[in-house]
Design a protein around this motif. Structure first.
Motif, PDB file in Angstrom:
ATOM      1  N   GLU A  34       1.607  88.974  33.856  1.00 50.88           N
ATOM      2  CA  GLU A  34       0.669  89.966  33.317  1.00 50.88           C
ATOM      3  C   GLU A  34       0.031  89.372  32.132  1.00 50.88           C
ATOM      4  O   GLU A  34      -1.264  89.635  32.047  1.00 50.88           O
ATOM      5  CB  GLU A  34       1.513  91.212  32.771  1.00 50.88           C
ATOM      6  CG  GLU A  34       0.799  92.281  32.219  1.00 50.88           C
ATOM      7  CD  GLU A  34       1.623  93.254  31.534  1.00 50.88           C
ATOM      8  OE1 GLU A  34       1.165  93.845  30.805  1.00 50.88           O
ATOM      9  OE2 GLU A  34       2.682  93.939  32.404  1.00 50.88           O
ATOM     10  N   PHE A  35       0.612  88.442  31.093  1.00 52.35           N
ATOM     11  CA  PHE A  35      -0.050  87.999  30.128  1.00 52.35           C
ATOM     12  C   PHE A  35      -0.631  86.790  30.352  1.00 52.35           C
ATOM     13  O   PHE A  35      -1.480  86.182  29.482  1.00 52.35           O
ATOM     14  CB  PHE A  35       1.283  87.778  28.986  1.00 52.35           C
ATOM     15  CG  PHE A  35       1.575  88.865  28.398  1.00 52.35           C
ATOM     16  CD1 PHE A  35       0.811  89.671  27.349  1.00 52.35           C
ATOM     17  CD2 PHE A  35       2.740  89.657  28.872  1.00 52.35           C
ATOM     18  CE1 PHE A  35       1.190  90.886  26.686  1.00 52.35           C
ATOM     19  CE2 PHE A  35       3.087  90.917  28.330  1.00 52.35           C
ATOM     20  CZ  PHE A  35       2.093  91.549  27.242  1.00 52.35           C
ATOM     21  N   LYS A  38      -4.478  87.341  30.876  1.00 53.21           N
ATOM     22  CA  LYS A  38      -5.297  87.935  29.797  1.00 53.21           C
ATOM     23  C   LYS A  38      -5.848  86.636  28.768  1.00 53.21           C
ATOM     24  O   LYS A  38      -5.671  85.487  29.261  1.00 53.21           O
ATOM     25  CB  LYS A  38      -4.156  88.676  28.645  1.00 53.21           C
ATOM     26  CG  LYS A  38      -3.804  89.667  29.415  1.00 53.21           C
ATOM     27  CD  LYS A  38      -3.100  90.920  28.500  1.00 53.21           C
ATOM     28  CE  LYS A  38      -2.528  92.069  29.248  1.00 53.21           C
ATOM     29  NZ  LYS A  38      -3.166  93.439  29.171  1.00 53.21           N
ATOM     30  N   ILE A  42      -3.886  86.294  23.085  1.00 51.73           N
ATOM     31  CA  ILE A  42      -2.938  87.035  23.465  1.00 51.73           C
ATOM     32  C   ILE A  42      -1.833  86.432  24.175  1.00 51.73           C
ATOM     33  O   ILE A  42      -0.587  86.692  23.881  1.00 51.73           O
ATOM     34  CB  ILE A  42      -3.633  88.313  24.291  1.00 51.73           C
ATOM     35  CG1 ILE A  42      -4.446  89.068  23.568  1.00 51.73           C
ATOM     36  CG2 ILE A  42      -2.476  89.295  25.048  1.00 51.73           C
ATOM     37  CD1 ILE A  42      -5.207  90.356  24.325  1.00 51.73           C
ATOM     38  N   MET A  43      -2.046  85.404  25.035  1.00 48.58           N
ATOM     39  CA  MET A  43      -0.945  84.444  25.613  1.00 48.58           C
ATOM     40  C   MET A  43      -0.130  83.935  24.654  1.00 48.58           C
ATOM     41  O   MET A  43       1.034  83.818  24.729  1.00 48.58           O
ATOM     42  CB  MET A  43      -1.747  83.788  26.845  1.00 48.58           C
ATOM     43  CG  MET A  43      -0.624  82.937  27.802  1.00 48.58           C
ATOM     44  SD  MET A  43      -1.329  82.038  28.896  1.00 48.58           S
ATOM     45  CE  MET A  43      -1.848  80.789  28.028  1.00 48.58           C
ATOM     46  N   HIS A  46       1.971  86.020  22.915  1.00 53.47           N
ATOM     47  CA  HIS A  46       2.958  86.661  23.612  1.00 53.47           C
ATOM     48  C   HIS A  46       4.098  85.622  23.568  1.00 53.47           C
ATOM     49  O   HIS A  46       5.425  86.157  23.686  1.00 53.47           O
ATOM     50  CB  HIS A  46       2.473  86.984  25.124  1.00 53.47           C
ATOM     51  CG  HIS A  46       3.579  87.470  26.069  1.00 53.47           C
ATOM     52  ND1 HIS A  46       4.076  86.655  26.731  1.00 53.47           N
ATOM     53  CD2 HIS A  46       4.387  88.710  26.020  1.00 53.47           C
ATOM     54  CE1 HIS A  46       4.880  87.175  27.554  1.00 53.47           C
ATOM     55  NE2 HIS A  46       5.040  88.398  27.131  1.00 53.47           N
TER      56      HIS A  46
END
Length: 89
Positions: A34-35, A38, A42-43, A46
């Protein structure tokens, strides 16, 4: 730059083996696919937060294990006598 014995670093380093053993259990909960879809910022955030959280959980598990181990060894020491072997000449 001299590297001294820092109690905080030594204490945190003891949990590293627990992280090595248990990190695979936590990977399924951090939603990697999911990440990855992006944007890069954001990754990266995360990844950093996931690493800190996994290390924190494993550190707590290590501290619980260490507390139980010390308690058990104290109890065993009362029941049994341990021999001390000196290697001095």
């Amino acid at each position: 730059m001299p590297v001294g014995s820092c109690k905080i670093i030594n204490r945190l380093a003891k949990a590293s083996f627990t992280v090595y053993i248990l990190h695979i259990m936590f990977l399924k909960y951090i939603r990697i696919p999911e990440f990855c879809s992006k944007n890069a910022f954001i990754m990266i955030i995360h990844i950093a937060v996931s690493a800190i959280v996994i290390y924190g959980i494993c550190w707590i598990i290590y501290e619980c294990y260490h507390f139980a181990e010390r308690w058990l060894l104290k109890m065993l020491n009362k029941v049994m006598s341990f021999r001390t072997i000196s290697i001095d000449d």
